[in-house]
Design a protein around this motif. Structure first.
Motif, PDB file in Angstrom:
ATOM      1  N   PHE A   7      14.285 -16.942  54.536  1.00 58.75           N
ATOM      2  CA  PHE A   7      15.162 -15.783  54.571  1.00 58.75           C
ATOM      3  C   PHE A   7      16.296 -16.059  55.543  1.00 58.75           C
ATOM      4  CE2 PHE A   7      11.155 -14.483  52.962  1.00 58.75           C
ATOM      5  CZ  PHE A   7      11.456 -13.550  51.988  1.00 58.75           C
ATOM      6  N   VAL A   8      17.522 -15.862  55.080  1.00 66.39           N
ATOM      7  CA  VAL A   8      18.724 -16.200  55.849  1.00 66.39           C
ATOM      8  C   VAL A   8      19.590 -14.957  55.908  1.00 66.39           C
ATOM      9  CG1 VAL A   8      20.767 -17.691  55.883  1.00 66.39           C
ATOM     10  CG2 VAL A   8      18.593 -18.582  54.999  1.00 66.39           C
ATOM     11  N   LYS A   9      20.183 -14.692  57.083  1.00 63.33           N
ATOM     12  CA  LYS A   9      21.062 -13.529  57.208  1.00 63.33           C
ATOM     13  C   LYS A   9      22.328 -13.930  57.953  1.00 63.33           C
ATOM     14  CE  LYS A   9      21.619  -8.788  58.171  1.00 63.33           C
ATOM     15  NZ  LYS A   9      21.183  -7.534  58.606  1.00 63.33           N
ATOM     16  N   GLY A  10      23.452 -13.705  57.305  1.00 68.24           N
ATOM     17  CA  GLY A  10      24.753 -13.921  57.930  1.00 68.24           C
ATOM     18  C   GLY A  10      25.278 -15.331  57.778  1.00 68.24           C
ATOM     19  N   ARG A  11      26.595 -15.454  57.937  1.00 73.35           N
ATOM     20  CA  ARG A  11      27.264 -16.747  57.724  1.00 73.35           C
ATOM     21  C   ARG A  11      26.788 -17.837  58.665  1.00 73.35           C
ATOM     22  NH1 ARG A  11      33.464 -14.914  56.766  1.00 73.35           N
ATOM     23  NH2 ARG A  11      33.183 -14.148  54.654  1.00 73.35           N
ATOM     24  N   GLU A  12      26.527 -17.508  59.917  1.00 75.09           N
ATOM     25  CA  GLU A  12      26.087 -18.549  60.861  1.00 75.09           C
ATOM     26  C   GLU A  12      24.759 -19.161  60.410  1.00 75.09           C
ATOM     27  OE1 GLU A  12      27.941 -19.978  63.215  1.00 75.09           O
ATOM     28  OE2 GLU A  12      29.474 -18.635  62.407  1.00 75.09           O
ATOM     29  N   GLU A  13      23.830 -18.324  59.969  1.00 67.77           N
ATOM     30  CA  GLU A  13      22.555 -18.847  59.475  1.00 67.77           C
ATOM     31  C   GLU A  13      22.750 -19.603  58.161  1.00 67.77           C
ATOM     32  OE1 GLU A  13      19.219 -16.170  59.381  1.00 67.77           O
ATOM     33  OE2 GLU A  13      19.662 -15.396  61.382  1.00 67.77           O
ATOM     34  N   ILE A  14      23.685 -19.153  57.323  1.00 65.34           N
ATOM     35  CA  ILE A  14      23.988 -19.865  56.075  1.00 65.34           C
ATOM     36  C   ILE A  14      24.479 -21.271  56.397  1.00 65.34           C
ATOM     37  CG2 ILE A  14      25.614 -19.961  54.134  1.00 65.34           C
ATOM     38  CD1 ILE A  14      25.367 -16.840  54.038  1.00 65.34           C
ATOM     39  N   ILE A  15      25.380 -21.392  57.354  1.00 67.63           N
ATOM     40  CA  ILE A  15      25.904 -22.710  57.743  1.00 67.63           C
ATOM     41  C   ILE A  15      24.775 -23.610  58.241  1.00 67.63           C
ATOM     42  CG2 ILE A  15      27.364 -23.914  59.421  1.00 67.63           C
ATOM     43  CD1 ILE A  15      29.305 -21.453  59.163  1.00 67.63           C
ATOM     44  N   LYS A  16      23.900 -23.080  59.084  1.00 70.09           N
ATOM     45  CA  LYS A  16      22.770 -23.870  59.589  1.00 70.09           C
ATOM     46  C   LYS A  16      21.840 -24.278  58.443  1.00 70.09           C
ATOM     47  CE  LYS A  16      22.835 -21.793  64.162  1.00 70.09           C
ATOM     48  NZ  LYS A  16      22.202 -20.819  65.055  1.00 70.09           N
ATOM     49  N   PHE A  17      21.548 -23.343  57.545  1.00 65.90           N
ATOM     50  CA  PHE A  17      20.680 -23.629  56.403  1.00 65.90           C
ATOM     51  C   PHE A  17      21.266 -24.753  55.544  1.00 65.90           C
ATOM     52  CE2 PHE A  17      19.918 -23.094  51.898  1.00 65.90           C
ATOM     53  CZ  PHE A  17      18.541 -23.087  51.831  1.00 65.90           C
ATOM     54  N   LEU A  18      22.550 -24.621  55.181  1.00 59.37           N
ATOM     55  CA  LEU A  18      23.177 -25.621  54.308  1.00 59.37           C
ATOM     56  C   LEU A  18      23.315 -26.981  54.992  1.00 59.37           C
ATOM     57  CD1 LEU A  18      25.903 -23.387  52.632  1.00 59.37           C
ATOM     58  CD2 LEU A  18      23.786 -24.250  51.597  1.00 59.37           C
ATOM     59  N   THR A  19      23.566 -26.980  56.289  1.00 55.90           N
ATOM     60  CA  THR A  19      23.639 -28.234  57.037  1.00 55.90           C
ATOM     61  C   THR A  19      22.297 -28.969  56.954  1.00 55.90           C
ATOM     62  OG1 THR A  19      25.344 -27.358  58.506  1.00 55.90           O
ATOM     63  CG2 THR A  19      24.081 -29.265  59.303  1.00 55.90           C
ATOM     64  N   ARG A  20      21.197 -28.243  57.211  1.00 55.78           N
ATOM     65  CA  ARG A  20      19.849 -28.836  57.104  1.00 55.78           C
ATOM     66  C   ARG A  20      19.572 -29.314  55.681  1.00 55.78           C
ATOM     67  NH1 ARG A  20      18.357 -24.096  59.385  1.00 55.78           N
ATOM     68  NH2 ARG A  20      17.152 -23.494  57.554  1.00 55.78           N
ATOM     69  N   LYS A  21      19.946 -28.481  54.712  1.00 50.92           N
ATOM     70  CA  LYS A  21      19.687 -28.799  53.309  1.00 50.92           C
ATOM     71  C   LYS A  21      20.327 -30.121  52.931  1.00 50.92           C
ATOM     72  CE  LYS A  21      20.829 -26.966  48.705  1.00 50.92           C
ATOM     73  NZ  LYS A  21      19.483 -27.024  48.134  1.00 50.92           N
ATOM     74  N   TRP A  22      21.615 -30.285  53.238  1.00 52.08           N
ATOM     75  CA  TRP A  22      22.332 -31.470  52.785  1.00 52.08           C
ATOM     76  C   TRP A  22      22.092 -32.687  53.667  1.00 52.08           C
ATOM     77  CZ3 TRP A  22      26.510 -27.448  51.680  1.00 52.08           C
ATOM     78  CH2 TRP A  22      26.310 -26.918  50.400  1.00 52.08           C
ATOM     79  N   GLN A  23      21.431 -32.507  54.806  1.00 49.50           N
ATOM     80  CA  GLN A  23      20.967 -33.657  55.572  1.00 49.50           C
ATOM     81  C   GLN A  23      19.682 -34.214  54.946  1.00 49.50           C
ATOM     82  OE1 GLN A  23      20.640 -31.969  59.513  1.00 49.50           O
ATOM     83  NE2 GLN A  23      22.740 -32.527  60.044  1.00 49.50           N
ATOM     84  N   ARG A  24      18.940 -33.342  54.282  1.00 53.26           N
ATOM     85  CA  ARG A  24      17.670 -33.721  53.657  1.00 53.26           C
ATOM     86  C   ARG A  24      17.852 -34.108  52.192  1.00 53.26           C
ATOM     87  NH1 ARG A  24      15.728 -29.095  54.206  1.00 53.26           N
ATOM     88  NH2 ARG A  24      15.796 -28.407  52.073  1.00 53.26           N
ATOM     89  N   GLU A  25      18.725 -33.385  51.472  1.00 55.48           N
ATOM     90  CA  GLU A  25      18.935 -33.608  50.043  1.00 55.48           C
ATOM     91  C   GLU A  25      20.182 -34.462  49.854  1.00 55.48           C
ATOM     92  OE1 GLU A  25      18.994 -29.672  48.341  1.00 55.48           O
ATOM     93  OE2 GLU A  25      16.851 -29.387  48.692  1.00 55.48           O
ATOM     94  N   LEU A  26      19.977 -35.765  49.791  1.00 55.41           N
ATOM     95  CA  LEU A  26      21.078 -36.733  49.772  1.00 55.41           C
ATOM     96  C   LEU A  26      21.623 -36.933  48.355  1.00 55.41           C
ATOM     97  CD1 LEU A  26      19.354 -39.285  52.168  1.00 55.41           C
ATOM     98  CD2 LEU A  26      20.957 -37.448  52.770  1.00 55.41           C
TER      99      LEU A  26
END
Length: 158
Positions: A53-72
């Motif tokens: 569960f993600v809320k707000g742009r700052e958490e979205i940025i953190k989520f997507l950063t983690r995602k694309w570090q893992r999903e190459l």
């Protein structure tokens, strides 16, 4: 002048506007730029992505950063499923590999709800990962936006 230049991508949605909105979202996610992608969501946007569960742009940025570090080598295709006045449902598939070279195709559905300015305030995503062989990949284009002539999900039989 093309239609995309003259039609604002805001509710109430028509089929044409919803289709353009889906492609614009796909293009953003294929940029793999968390800051850029976050701007499509309201400051207080609420997400459910898988079991996170993600809320707000700052958490979205953190989520997507983690995602694309893992999903190459991430490459995504989205397709409009249905729409209503201020809601759009899509199905999607994306291919990626982990840092050990294991390839996956992730399939899912998203439900989106927008404010009157066309910014998404709710996103609910359900996603399943299927291990695939590299030889079974179907998404072959240079990193970034999917070319207009590349088949979509239906054309690929997905």
């Amino acid at each position: 002048m093309n239609t995309q230049q003259i039609l604002p991508l805001v509710p109430p949605f028509t089929g044409e506007i919803a289709t353009q909105k889906v492609r614009k979202a796909e293009d953003g996610w294929n940029s793999r730029d968390p800051q850029k992608v976050s701007l499509a969501y309201t400051i207080d946007s609420v997400w459910r992505n898988r079991a996170e569960f993600v809320k707000g742009r700052e958490e979205i940025i953190k989520f997507l950063t983690r995602k694309w570090q893992r999903e190459l080598d991430y490459r995504l295709i989205k397709e409009l499923w249905t729409f209503d006045l201020d809601r759009i449902a899509v199905r999607f598939a994306y291919e990626w590999h982990d840092d050990s070279g294991n390839w996956y195709r992730s399939y899912g559905n998203e439900n989106w709800e927008f404010d009157l300015s066309g910014i998404m305030h709710h996103r609910y995503a359900s996603v399943n990962d299927l291990p695939i062989k590299e030889a079974d990949r179907k998404f072959h284009w240079p990193q970034g936006r999917r070319p207009d002539d590349h088949p979509g999900l239906s054309e690929l039989g997905l």
